[in-house]
Design an enzyme around this catalytic site. Sequence first.
Site, short mmCIF file in Angstrom:
data_model
loop_
_atom_site.label_atom_id
_atom_site.label_comp_id
_atom_site.label_asym_id
_atom_site.label_seq_id
_atom_site.Cartn_x
_atom_site.Cartn_y
_atom_site.Cartn_z
N ASP A 188 0.84 -1.21 0.00
CA ASP A 188 0.00 0.00 0.00
C ASP A 188 0.87 1.26 0.00
OD1 ASP A 188 0.82 -0.87 2.50
OD2 ASP A 188 -1.03 -0.33 3.54
N ASP A 209 0.83 -2.53 -13.39
CA ASP A 209 -0.16 -1.69 -14.05
C ASP A 209 0.09 -0.22 -13.71
OD1 ASP A 209 -1.40 -3.92 -15.12
OD2 ASP A 209 -3.42 -3.19 -14.69
MG MG Z 1 -2.17 -7.50 -14.78
#
Ligand code: MG
Length: 352
Positions: free
Chosen positions: A221, A249
């Site tokens: 996080d 991503d």
């Molecule tokens: Mg992925």
Amino acid sequence: MTTLKIAAYPGDGIGPEVTAEAMRVLSAAARLEPELHLEFTTLPWGIEYWKQHGRCVPENFLSIVRPFDAILLGAVGWPALLPDHETLWPLVQIRQAFDQYACMRPAKLYRGLKSVLAGKGPAEIDFVVLRENSEGEYVDNGGRLKRGTPDEFAVQTAVHTRKGVERILRYGFEMARKRRKKLTMVTKSNAQRHAYVLWDDILAELAPQYPDIESERQHCDACAMNMVRWPEKFGVVVASNLFGDLLTDLGGVLAGGLGLAPSTNTNPERNFPSMFEPVHGSAPDIAGKGIANPIAAILSGAMLLDHLDHPAAAARIRTAVEETLLSGAATPDLGGKLTTEQMGSAVLANVT
Ligand code: MG
Ligand code: NAI
């Protein structure tokens, strides 16, 4: 003269469109190296193959691919005709059978592009995420009980082995020697005190063996937040399968988006062929229109050449991509009007 045998697996949707450009650029770069010859064999697998044979790949596809030096994948998937777990299953099998346990995804913002982050440019955004690709949270281990009843429950248990954690960390340390000399290991050991504390212990054991590398731990996080506010503080990020999936991503979007993001599925020991592919999928929404950005596929090809010990040819490709983007050449995803083939030709013209 070295001849590298490369299996091209263009796949579905925009896969064949971008792979064609990658092959053109790779061949051009190889021609400039006196001792290098590339031999491509195209494997006609995917949804068209399925229409004829009732399956996406031949039964013995692993033994067909095994003798090649590397695999250049486009993308697979055509959800309108076949569920993704069927079209993508051969990829999962290739990754597992060939022990491609290191998934490497650079997040490098090329000059000439604007990041989504205000005030951060190419000098700041240049790190690599190394994702453990063979175990962790993504092993198929669990079950569902009392289905359909109010007492229904599901169990899914991650598997983290000493061997698996140690080998990905060692690979990360080696890579960090060429990248900012910094390794960040990402887990969630404050909340999951069994598996991720094993990661913590192994990092503590290995770090003294790499005194030239600064290593640190971050929880996933916090790492997501830090990548956004301080991307310049990262060199090599090593993460478990799940966290690596999330962070790649994020890294991809920081570095300009899916049309640019390359990746590897590497077997570092080279006991098996490794596989190189753009991060993006088959993009059915733009397939057949000739407007997909081929840069992610082209940069995946550069990573293939690096892996097979041809860094000069790989560097030629990266420099060509850099010059092309700097010149303002752009496909629609980057705000331009070039077709896939025009973008490929623009890169090709800069391969010198
Ligand atoms: Mg992925
Ligand atoms: P996607 O990556 O194919 O597309 C997401 C969005 O990004 C779409 O709007 C697409 O047009 C755009 N995009 C992707 N690549 C682009 C490029 N090179 N140039 C310009 N725009 C680009 O992801 P999506 O739509 O979720 O999945 C489509 C299919 O691809 C599914 O069947 C999925 O399972 C499969 N897939 C396959 C992968 C692989 O072969 N390794 C990886 C990811 C998805």
